[in-house]
Design a protein around this motif. Structure first.
Motif, PDB file in Angstrom:
ATOM      1  N   GLY A 218       0.795  -1.080  -0.097  1.00 53.48           N
ATOM      2  CA  GLY A 218      -0.207  -0.002   0.139  1.00 53.48           C
ATOM      3  C   GLY A 218       0.980   1.256   0.024  1.00 53.48           C
ATOM      4  N   GLY A 219       1.937   1.191   0.702  1.00 54.19           N
ATOM      5  CA  GLY A 219       2.731   2.396   0.919  1.00 54.19           C
ATOM      6  C   GLY A 219       3.555   2.612  -0.447  1.00 54.19           C
ATOM      7  N   GLN A 220       3.788   1.586  -1.032  1.00 51.88           N
ATOM      8  CA  GLN A 220       4.671   1.634  -2.562  1.00 51.88           C
ATOM      9  C   GLN A 220       3.699   2.035  -3.402  1.00 51.88           C
ATOM     10  N   ARG A 221       2.502   1.656  -3.465  1.00 53.08           N
ATOM     11  CA  ARG A 221       1.281   2.055  -4.352  1.00 53.08           C
ATOM     12  C   ARG A 221       1.040   3.633  -4.288  1.00 53.08           C
ATOM     13  N   LYS A 222       1.149   3.841  -3.101  1.00 56.89           N
ATOM     14  CA  LYS A 222       0.824   5.543  -2.752  1.00 56.89           C
ATOM     15  C   LYS A 222       1.873   6.309  -3.594  1.00 56.89           C
ATOM     16  N   VAL A 223       2.988   5.998  -3.747  1.00 52.75           N
ATOM     17  CA  VAL A 223       4.110   6.811  -4.492  1.00 52.75           C
ATOM     18  C   VAL A 223       3.617   6.640  -6.108  1.00 52.75           C
ATOM     19  N   ILE A 224       3.384   5.455  -6.602  1.00 45.24           N
ATOM     20  CA  ILE A 224       2.878   5.549  -7.896  1.00 45.24           C
ATOM     21  C   ILE A 224       1.797   6.168  -8.303  1.00 45.24           C
ATOM     22  N   ASP A 225       0.580   6.232  -7.352  1.00 47.67           N
ATOM     23  CA  ASP A 225      -0.623   6.746  -7.505  1.00 47.67           C
ATOM     24  C   ASP A 225      -0.377   8.236  -7.457  1.00 47.67           C
ATOM     25  N   PHE A 226       0.438   8.974  -6.617  1.00 49.69           N
ATOM     26  CA  PHE A 226       0.903  10.356  -6.487  1.00 49.69           C
ATOM     27  C   PHE A 226       1.425  10.732  -7.836  1.00 49.69           C
ATOM     28  N   ILE A 227       2.366  10.103  -8.551  1.00 44.20           N
ATOM     29  CA  ILE A 227       2.776  10.409  -9.740  1.00 44.20           C
ATOM     30  C   ILE A 227       1.813  10.285 -10.821  1.00 44.20           C
ATOM     31  N   ALA A 228       1.007   9.311 -10.876  1.00 42.46           N
ATOM     32  CA  ALA A 228       0.049   9.306 -12.123  1.00 42.46           C
ATOM     33  C   ALA A 228      -1.174  10.479 -11.898  1.00 42.46           C
ATOM     34  N   ASN A 229      -1.563  10.394 -10.532  1.00 38.82           N
ATOM     35  CA  ASN A 229      -2.475  11.776 -10.225  1.00 38.82           C
ATOM     36  C   ASN A 229      -1.810  13.079 -10.619  1.00 38.82           C
ATOM     37  N   GLN A 230      -0.517  13.516 -10.711  1.00 33.70           N
ATOM     38  CA  GLN A 230       0.153  14.767 -11.104  1.00 33.70           C
ATOM     39  C   GLN A 230       0.100  14.717 -12.572  1.00 33.70           C
ATOM     40  N   ILE A 231       0.349  13.659 -13.105  1.00 31.98           N
ATOM     41  CA  ILE A 231       0.188  13.606 -14.475  1.00 31.98           C
ATOM     42  C   ILE A 231      -1.061  13.819 -15.044  1.00 31.98           C
ATOM     43  N   ASN A 232      -2.146  13.188 -14.538  1.00 30.76           N
ATOM     44  CA  ASN A 232      -3.462  13.296 -14.551  1.00 30.76           C
ATOM     45  C   ASN A 232      -3.920  14.704 -14.768  1.00 30.76           C
ATOM     46  N   ARG A 233      -3.383  15.621 -13.514  1.00 25.95           N
ATOM     47  CA  ARG A 233      -3.793  16.835 -13.371  1.00 25.95           C
ATOM     48  C   ARG A 233      -3.086  17.697 -14.536  1.00 25.95           C
ATOM     49  N   ALA A 234      -2.040  17.487 -14.899  1.00 24.55           N
ATOM     50  CA  ALA A 234      -1.366  18.192 -16.087  1.00 24.55           C
ATOM     51  C   ALA A 234      -1.858  18.072 -17.286  1.00 24.55           C
ATOM     52  N   ASN A 235      -2.715  17.060 -17.517  1.00 27.51           N
ATOM     53  CA  ASN A 235      -3.481  16.941 -18.563  1.00 27.51           C
ATOM     54  C   ASN A 235      -4.934  17.213 -18.387  1.00 27.51           C
ATOM     55  N   GLY A 236      -5.378  17.995 -17.498  1.00 27.84           N
ATOM     56  CA  GLY A 236      -6.523  18.611 -17.360  1.00 27.84           C
ATOM     57  C   GLY A 236      -7.669  17.660 -16.533  1.00 27.84           C
ATOM     58  N   LEU A 237      -7.196  16.448 -16.163  1.00 24.79           N
ATOM     59  CA  LEU A 237      -8.127  15.556 -15.310  1.00 24.79           C
ATOM     60  C   LEU A 237      -8.126  15.939 -13.921  1.00 24.79           C
ATOM     61  N   THR A 238      -9.469  15.856 -13.202  1.00 32.75           N
ATOM     62  CA  THR A 238      -9.472  15.750 -11.871  1.00 32.75           C
ATOM     63  C   THR A 238      -9.567  14.376 -10.991  1.00 32.75           C
ATOM     64  N   GLU A 239      -9.224  14.358  -9.907  1.00 29.18           N
ATOM     65  CA  GLU A 239      -9.174  13.134  -9.187  1.00 29.18           C
ATOM     66  C   GLU A 239     -10.603  12.302  -9.521  1.00 29.18           C
ATOM     67  N   ASP A 240     -11.606  12.973  -9.525  1.00 27.84           N
ATOM     68  CA  ASP A 240     -12.860  12.520  -9.685  1.00 27.84           C
ATOM     69  C   ASP A 240     -12.846  11.844 -11.076  1.00 27.84           C
ATOM     70  N   GLN A 241     -12.549  12.425 -12.127  1.00 26.17           N
ATOM     71  CA  GLN A 241     -12.685  11.930 -13.298  1.00 26.17           C
ATOM     72  C   GLN A 241     -11.690  10.405 -13.476  1.00 26.17           C
ATOM     73  N   VAL A 242     -10.626  10.601 -12.853  1.00 23.25           N
ATOM     74  CA  VAL A 242      -9.685   9.549 -12.919  1.00 23.25           C
ATOM     75  C   VAL A 242     -10.170   8.252 -12.205  1.00 23.25           C
ATOM     76  N   SER A 243     -10.808   8.472 -11.116  1.00 26.38           N
ATOM     77  CA  SER A 243     -11.305   7.499  -9.994  1.00 26.38           C
ATOM     78  C   SER A 243     -12.571   7.008 -10.556  1.00 26.38           C
ATOM     79  N   GLY A 244     -13.534   7.600 -11.555  1.00 29.27           N
ATOM     80  CA  GLY A 244     -14.396   6.800 -11.958  1.00 29.27           C
ATOM     81  C   GLY A 244     -15.643   7.402 -11.140  1.00 29.27           C
TER      82      GLY A 244
END
Length: 82
Positions: free
Chosen positions: A55-81
């Protein structure tokens, strides 16, 4: 370690490094393969500890993915479905 907000990397910085730069994209893919794994099928305290570690390892990957998604104009709600 920087503490000022203006010195911190932006979402676009994460996207540039881990999505636009082919080397960074390759590294991010490797990180995902190494640290996003299915749950442990064993039982007991060892399985619980491994679940928390993953879970701790996954948090780092999720953080990076969320930053990339934010840069592409997506919100966390759009990413999580939601």
């Amino acid at each position: 370690m920087t503490s000022r907000a203006e010195d911190r990397p932006t979402a676009q910085d994460y996207a540039d490094i881990f999505e636009v730069d082919k080397r960074g994209a390759r590294i991010f893919e490797d990180l995902v393969l190494r640290f996003v794994r299915p749950p442990v099928s064993a039982g007991g305290i060892d399985a619980v500890l491994q679940t928390f570690e993953r879970g701790g390892q996954r948090k780092v990957i999720d953080f990076i993915a969320n930053q990339i998604n934010r840069a592409n104009g997506l919100t966390e709600d759009q990413v999580s479905g939601d």
